[in-house]
Scaffold this motif. Structure first.
Motif, PDB file in Angstrom:
ATOM      1  N   VAL A 122       1.548  16.283  -0.427  1.00 13.29           N
ATOM      2  CA  VAL A 122       2.339  15.426   0.458  1.00 13.29           C
ATOM      3  C   VAL A 122       3.701  16.030   0.796  1.00 13.29           C
ATOM      4  CG1 VAL A 122       1.198  13.335  -0.376  1.00 13.29           C
ATOM      5  CG2 VAL A 122       3.365  14.025  -1.387  1.00 13.29           C
ATOM      6  N   LEU A 127       6.314  12.201   3.606  1.00 18.75           N
ATOM      7  CA  LEU A 127       5.817  10.826   3.692  1.00 18.75           C
ATOM      8  C   LEU A 127       6.782   9.860   3.020  1.00 18.75           C
ATOM      9  CD1 LEU A 127       2.050  11.433   2.823  1.00 18.75           C
ATOM     10  CD2 LEU A 127       3.053  11.079   5.081  1.00 18.75           C
ATOM     11  N   PRO A 128       6.765   8.599   3.456  1.00 18.31           N
ATOM     12  CA  PRO A 128       7.579   7.591   2.768  1.00 18.31           C
ATOM     13  C   PRO A 128       7.112   7.429   1.318  1.00 18.31           C
ATOM     14  CG  PRO A 128       6.744   6.745   4.867  1.00 18.31           C
ATOM     15  CD  PRO A 128       6.090   8.062   4.627  1.00 18.31           C
ATOM     16  N   GLY A 130       6.225   4.860  -0.431  1.00 20.46           N
ATOM     17  CA  GLY A 130       5.046   4.016  -0.632  1.00 20.46           C
ATOM     18  C   GLY A 130       3.750   4.773  -0.415  1.00 20.46           C
ATOM     19  N   GLU A 131       3.692   5.563   0.656  1.00 28.95           N
ATOM     20  CA  GLU A 131       2.484   6.343   0.930  1.00 28.95           C
ATOM     21  C   GLU A 131       2.285   7.428  -0.112  1.00 28.95           C
ATOM     22  OE1 GLU A 131       2.497   7.733   4.969  1.00 28.95           O
ATOM     23  OE2 GLU A 131       2.952   5.736   5.738  1.00 28.95           O
ATOM     24  N   THR A 132       3.366   8.026  -0.545  1.00 31.90           N
ATOM     25  CA  THR A 132       3.276   9.043  -1.595  1.00 31.90           C
ATOM     26  C   THR A 132       2.728   8.431  -2.883  1.00 31.90           C
ATOM     27  OG1 THR A 132       5.118  10.282  -0.631  1.00 31.90           O
ATOM     28  CG2 THR A 132       4.594  10.728  -2.937  1.00 31.90           C
ATOM     29  N   VAL A 134       0.754   5.815  -3.165  1.00 30.43           N
ATOM     30  CA  VAL A 134      -0.672   5.514  -2.986  1.00 30.43           C
ATOM     31  C   VAL A 134      -1.500   6.780  -3.208  1.00 30.43           C
ATOM     32  CG1 VAL A 134      -2.418   4.872  -1.267  1.00 30.43           C
ATOM     33  CG2 VAL A 134      -0.338   3.510  -1.510  1.00 30.43           C
ATOM     34  N   ILE A 135      -1.065   7.877  -2.630  1.00 27.29           N
ATOM     35  CA  ILE A 135      -1.786   9.144  -2.802  1.00 27.29           C
ATOM     36  C   ILE A 135      -1.738   9.586  -4.258  1.00 27.29           C
ATOM     37  CG2 ILE A 135      -1.744  11.604  -2.204  1.00 27.29           C
ATOM     38  CD1 ILE A 135      -0.849  10.685   0.636  1.00 27.29           C
TER      39      ILE A 135
END
Length: 173
Positions: A122, A127-128, A130-132, A134-135
């Motif tokens: 990432v 990425l923000p 939150g998305e980081t 999740v990944i």
């Protein structure tokens, strides 16, 4: 006796704790690490005279990497961290005995497989948070489930480091 050793694993040898128990221990370890991060961050900020949290960020990350390494190497070479004691889990070598500090350090370095691949993936995309997360959590779940494919159901970083997790009896109180 020699023929039974060649036939397969010893049925009386301690088995790996369940995945659920190991992951509960892992989460509890994460909560306990907040205290280590707080103390280490305070010490680093005081000694380096850092006024803003974003100043000296790389230095703080390197310092925490070393502090975590000392923490885990020390406790794993003794057999258990506090979270592992709570969940009655021990780390041992393939021979079932306590691991040395160099082996514990190797396990620490190998354990970064839990975090480095998704963070490296990432990083170029900015990425923000939150998305980081999740990944990152998705990778952790996949990595944990991959232990089901190990012959002894150990995590793969343990296989790489020549260690294994086993259940332990609670210490008398």
């Amino acid at each position: 006796m020699a023929s039974t050793a060649a036939a397969g694993p010893d049925p009386l040898a301690p088995t790996a704790p369940s995945l659920r128990r190991r992951m509960a221990c892992w989460l509890y370890e994460g909560m306990l690490m907040f205290g280590v991060v707080f103390i280490a961050g305070y010490l680093f900020g005081t000694l380096s005279q850092t006024r803003n949290a974003m100043d000296n960020r790389l230095g703080l990350q390197a310092f925490l990497f070393v502090i975590f390494g000392i923490y885990f190497t020390w406790f794993w070479s003794k057999g258990q961290t506090l979270a592992m004691k709570t969940w009655n889990i021990r780390v041992v070598g393939q021979d079932g005995r306590a691991i040395s500090q160099p082996r514990a350090l190797l396990r620490y370095v190998c354990s970064w497989i839990w975090f480095l691949p998704p963070l490296a993936a990432v990083a170029p995309f900015a990425l923000p948070a939150g998305e980081t997360m999740v990944i990152l959590l998705g990778w952790v779940a996949v990595w944990a489930l991959l232990s089901r494919f190990h012959p002894q159901r150990q995590f793969w970083h343990d296989a790489l480091a020549g260690t294994r997790l086993v259940g332990s009896l609670p210490l008398s109180r």
